[in-house]
Design a protein around this motif. Sequence first.
Motif, PDB file in Angstrom:
ATOM      1  N   MET A 197       0.827  -1.199   0.000  1.00 45.16           N
ATOM      2  CA  MET A 197       0.000   0.000   0.000  1.00 45.16           C
ATOM      3  C   MET A 197       0.869   1.260   0.000  1.00 45.16           C
ATOM      4  O   MET A 197       0.658   2.162  -0.783  1.00 45.16           O
ATOM      5  CB  MET A 197      -0.927  -0.031   1.218  1.00 45.16           C
ATOM      6  N   LYS A 198       1.860   1.307   0.908  1.00 45.90           N
ATOM      7  CA  LYS A 198       2.715   2.486   1.012  1.00 45.90           C
ATOM      8  C   LYS A 198       3.526   2.685  -0.265  1.00 45.90           C
ATOM      9  O   LYS A 198       3.716   3.815  -0.710  1.00 45.90           O
ATOM     10  CB  LYS A 198       3.641   2.345   2.214  1.00 45.90           C
ATOM     11  N   LYS A 199       3.982   1.588  -0.859  1.00 46.71           N
ATOM     12  CA  LYS A 199       4.753   1.678  -2.095  1.00 46.71           C
ATOM     13  C   LYS A 199       3.908   2.283  -3.214  1.00 46.71           C
ATOM     14  O   LYS A 199       4.388   3.107  -3.993  1.00 46.71           O
ATOM     15  CB  LYS A 199       5.269   0.297  -2.503  1.00 46.71           C
ATOM     16  N   ASN A 200       2.644   1.908  -3.291  1.00 49.30           N
ATOM     17  CA  ASN A 200       1.749   2.443  -4.317  1.00 49.30           C
ATOM     18  C   ASN A 200       1.517   3.940  -4.133  1.00 49.30           C
ATOM     19  O   ASN A 200       1.467   4.685  -5.109  1.00 49.30           O
ATOM     20  CB  ASN A 200       0.405   1.713  -4.306  1.00 49.30           C
ATOM     21  N   ILE A 201       1.376   4.374  -2.895  1.00 50.26           N
ATOM     22  CA  ILE A 201       1.148   5.793  -2.616  1.00 50.26           C
ATOM     23  C   ILE A 201       2.383   6.610  -2.991  1.00 50.26           C
ATOM     24  O   ILE A 201       2.271   7.649  -3.645  1.00 50.26           O
ATOM     25  CB  ILE A 201       0.775   6.009  -1.131  1.00 50.26           C
ATOM     26  N   VAL A 202       3.554   6.141  -2.604  1.00 50.34           N
ATOM     27  CA  VAL A 202       4.794   6.857  -2.915  1.00 50.34           C
ATOM     28  C   VAL A 202       5.003   6.914  -4.423  1.00 50.34           C
ATOM     29  O   VAL A 202       5.364   7.964  -4.973  1.00 50.34           O
ATOM     30  CB  VAL A 202       5.997   6.200  -2.202  1.00 50.34           C
ATOM     31  N   THR A 203       4.754   5.813  -5.115  1.00 52.80           N
ATOM     32  CA  THR A 203       4.889   5.785  -6.572  1.00 52.80           C
ATOM     33  C   THR A 203       3.902   6.746  -7.221  1.00 52.80           C
ATOM     34  O   THR A 203       4.251   7.461  -8.172  1.00 52.80           O
ATOM     35  CB  THR A 203       4.670   4.350  -7.102  1.00 52.80           C
ATOM     36  N   SER A 204       2.684   6.803  -6.719  1.00 51.89           N
ATOM     37  CA  SER A 204       1.684   7.728  -7.253  1.00 51.89           C
ATOM     38  C   SER A 204       2.094   9.178  -7.036  1.00 51.89           C
ATOM     39  O   SER A 204       1.936  10.017  -7.928  1.00 51.89           O
ATOM     40  CB  SER A 204       0.321   7.481  -6.596  1.00 51.89           C
ATOM     41  N   ILE A 205       2.615   9.472  -5.858  1.00 53.64           N
ATOM     42  CA  ILE A 205       3.068  10.837  -5.559  1.00 53.64           C
ATOM     43  C   ILE A 205       4.197  11.226  -6.511  1.00 53.64           C
ATOM     44  O   ILE A 205       4.214  12.338  -7.046  1.00 53.64           O
ATOM     45  CB  ILE A 205       3.518  10.960  -4.089  1.00 53.64           C
ATOM     46  N   LYS A 206       5.138  10.317  -6.744  1.00 50.15           N
ATOM     47  CA  LYS A 206       6.245  10.604  -7.664  1.00 50.15           C
ATOM     48  C   LYS A 206       5.720  10.887  -9.069  1.00 50.15           C
ATOM     49  O   LYS A 206       6.161  11.834  -9.722  1.00 50.15           O
ATOM     50  CB  LYS A 206       7.205   9.416  -7.732  1.00 50.15           C
ATOM     51  N   PHE A 207       4.808  10.071  -9.540  1.00 50.47           N
ATOM     52  CA  PHE A 207       4.258  10.219 -10.885  1.00 50.47           C
ATOM     53  C   PHE A 207       3.515  11.541 -11.030  1.00 50.47           C
ATOM     54  O   PHE A 207       3.753  12.313 -11.965  1.00 50.47           O
ATOM     55  CB  PHE A 207       3.334   9.034 -11.190  1.00 50.47           C
ATOM     56  N   ILE A 208       2.624  11.829 -10.088  1.00 48.38           N
ATOM     57  CA  ILE A 208       1.830  13.057 -10.142  1.00 48.38           C
ATOM     58  C   ILE A 208       2.721  14.294  -9.993  1.00 48.38           C
ATOM     59  O   ILE A 208       2.546  15.290 -10.698  1.00 48.38           O
ATOM     60  CB  ILE A 208       0.726  13.026  -9.067  1.00 48.38           C
ATOM     61  N   SER A 209       3.687  14.223  -9.091  1.00 42.79           N
ATOM     62  CA  SER A 209       4.586  15.354  -8.884  1.00 42.79           C
ATOM     63  C   SER A 209       5.394  15.661 -10.138  1.00 42.79           C
ATOM     64  O   SER A 209       5.566  16.827 -10.505  1.00 42.79           O
ATOM     65  CB  SER A 209       5.533  15.059  -7.721  1.00 42.79           C
ATOM     66  N   THR A 210       5.877  14.631 -10.807  1.00 46.19           N
ATOM     67  CA  THR A 210       6.641  14.831 -12.037  1.00 46.19           C
ATOM     68  C   THR A 210       5.789  15.512 -13.103  1.00 46.19           C
ATOM     69  O   THR A 210       6.237  16.447 -13.772  1.00 46.19           O
ATOM     70  CB  THR A 210       7.179  13.486 -12.556  1.00 46.19           C
ATOM     71  N   ILE A 211       4.554  15.073 -13.243  1.00 45.90           N
ATOM     72  CA  ILE A 211       3.650  15.675 -14.229  1.00 45.90           C
ATOM     73  C   ILE A 211       3.357  17.136 -13.871  1.00 45.90           C
ATOM     74  O   ILE A 211       3.413  18.021 -14.730  1.00 45.90           O
ATOM     75  CB  ILE A 211       2.347  14.865 -14.345  1.00 45.90           C
ATOM     76  N   LEU A 212       3.055  17.402 -12.598  1.00 46.33           N
ATOM     77  CA  LEU A 212       2.703  18.762 -12.184  1.00 46.33           C
ATOM     78  C   LEU A 212       3.880  19.730 -12.297  1.00 46.33           C
ATOM     79  O   LEU A 212       3.701  20.875 -12.732  1.00 46.33           O
ATOM     80  CB  LEU A 212       2.147  18.753 -10.757  1.00 46.33           C
ATOM     81  N   ILE A 213       5.072  19.297 -11.947  1.00 49.01           N
ATOM     82  CA  ILE A 213       6.239  20.180 -12.066  1.00 49.01           C
ATOM     83  C   ILE A 213       6.551  20.445 -13.533  1.00 49.01           C
ATOM     84  O   ILE A 213       6.900  21.573 -13.911  1.00 49.01           O
ATOM     85  CB  ILE A 213       7.463  19.591 -11.320  1.00 49.01           C
ATOM     86  N   THR A 214       6.398  19.432 -14.377  1.00 50.10           N
ATOM     87  CA  THR A 214       6.600  19.636 -15.811  1.00 50.10           C
ATOM     88  C   THR A 214       5.584  20.634 -16.354  1.00 50.10           C
ATOM     89  O   THR A 214       5.930  21.526 -17.143  1.00 50.10           O
ATOM     90  CB  THR A 214       6.508  18.296 -16.568  1.00 50.10           C
ATOM     91  N   CYS A 215       4.329  20.515 -15.921  1.00 52.40           N
ATOM     92  CA  CYS A 215       3.301  21.481 -16.332  1.00 52.40           C
ATOM     93  C   CYS A 215       3.603  22.879 -15.803  1.00 52.40           C
ATOM     94  O   CYS A 215       3.378  23.874 -16.501  1.00 52.40           O
ATOM     95  CB  CYS A 215       1.925  21.023 -15.855  1.00 52.40           C
ATOM     96  N   ALA A 216       4.113  22.954 -14.579  1.00 51.76           N
ATOM     97  CA  ALA A 216       4.460  24.260 -14.007  1.00 51.76           C
ATOM     98  C   ALA A 216       5.563  24.930 -14.810  1.00 51.76           C
ATOM     99  O   ALA A 216       5.515  26.139 -15.062  1.00 51.76           O
ATOM    100  CB  ALA A 216       4.896  24.093 -12.546  1.00 51.76           C
ATOM    101  N   ILE A 217       6.545  24.157 -15.228  1.00 48.97           N
ATOM    102  CA  ILE A 217       7.616  24.713 -16.063  1.00 48.97           C
ATOM    103  C   ILE A 217       7.031  25.195 -17.396  1.00 48.97           C
ATOM    104  O   ILE A 217       7.373  26.274 -17.887  1.00 48.97           O
ATOM    105  CB  ILE A 217       8.733  23.676 -16.282  1.00 48.97           C
ATOM    106  N   GLY A 218       6.133  24.398 -17.970  1.00 47.54           N
ATOM    107  CA  GLY A 218       5.476  24.802 -19.213  1.00 47.54           C
ATOM    108  C   GLY A 218       4.675  26.080 -19.046  1.00 47.54           C
ATOM    109  O   GLY A 218       4.711  26.965 -19.913  1.00 47.54           O
ATOM    110  N   LEU A 219       3.941  26.210 -17.944  1.00 46.10           N
ATOM    111  CA  LEU A 219       3.175  27.428 -17.679  1.00 46.10           C
ATOM    112  C   LEU A 219       4.089  28.645 -17.555  1.00 46.10           C
ATOM    113  O   LEU A 219       3.779  29.721 -18.080  1.00 46.10           O
ATOM    114  CB  LEU A 219       2.366  27.278 -16.384  1.00 46.10           C
ATOM    115  N   GLU A 220       5.196  28.466 -16.863  1.00 46.40           N
ATOM    116  CA  GLU A 220       6.116  29.586 -16.691  1.00 46.40           C
ATOM    117  C   GLU A 220       6.752  29.984 -18.025  1.00 46.40           C
ATOM    118  O   GLU A 220       6.916  31.174 -18.303  1.00 46.40           O
ATOM    119  CB  GLU A 220       7.198  29.241 -15.662  1.00 46.40           C
ATOM    120  N   LEU A 221       7.081  29.009 -18.857  1.00 46.69           N
ATOM    121  CA  LEU A 221       7.608  29.319 -20.184  1.00 46.69           C
ATOM    122  C   LEU A 221       6.570  30.058 -21.021  1.00 46.69           C
ATOM    123  O   LEU A 221       6.898  30.986 -21.761  1.00 46.69           O
ATOM    124  CB  LEU A 221       8.079  28.046 -20.889  1.00 46.69           C
ATOM    125  N   TRP A 222       5.307  29.628 -20.909  1.00 47.47           N
ATOM    126  CA  TRP A 222       4.224  30.314 -21.621  1.00 47.47           C
ATOM    127  C   TRP A 222       4.106  31.759 -21.139  1.00 47.47           C
ATOM    128  O   TRP A 222       3.934  32.681 -21.934  1.00 47.47           O
ATOM    129  CB  TRP A 222       2.920  29.561 -21.426  1.00 47.47           C
TER     130      TRP A 222
END
Length: 102
Positions: free
Chosen positions: A1-26
Amino acid sequence: MKKNIVTSIKFISTILITCAIGLELWNIYAIYTQAQIPNFLHPVFWIERVAVISHLIEAIIATYFAPSRNKTPIKYGIYTFFVGTVGLLELFDKTNNLLEDR
């Protein structure tokens, strides 16, 4: 269970930070070309800036402490920039069981 949560946080965080960089570039592009950005996005820009700055601080900390944990500093700093606090928790986890199920 804990492994799934940590993996999900990593995945979502990577997507959100990439989007944040894209927003700032825009935003930079819009300023450069004098284009208008919708007003309702201004709070989003402030939130993404806070997130990017905090991830950058975490990445600097990880880069500094990575050699003491036998990690490559630049590689681990970039990793921590994208995954955030989870990267720091993994770096400082002395028992190496952050990803183990309990």
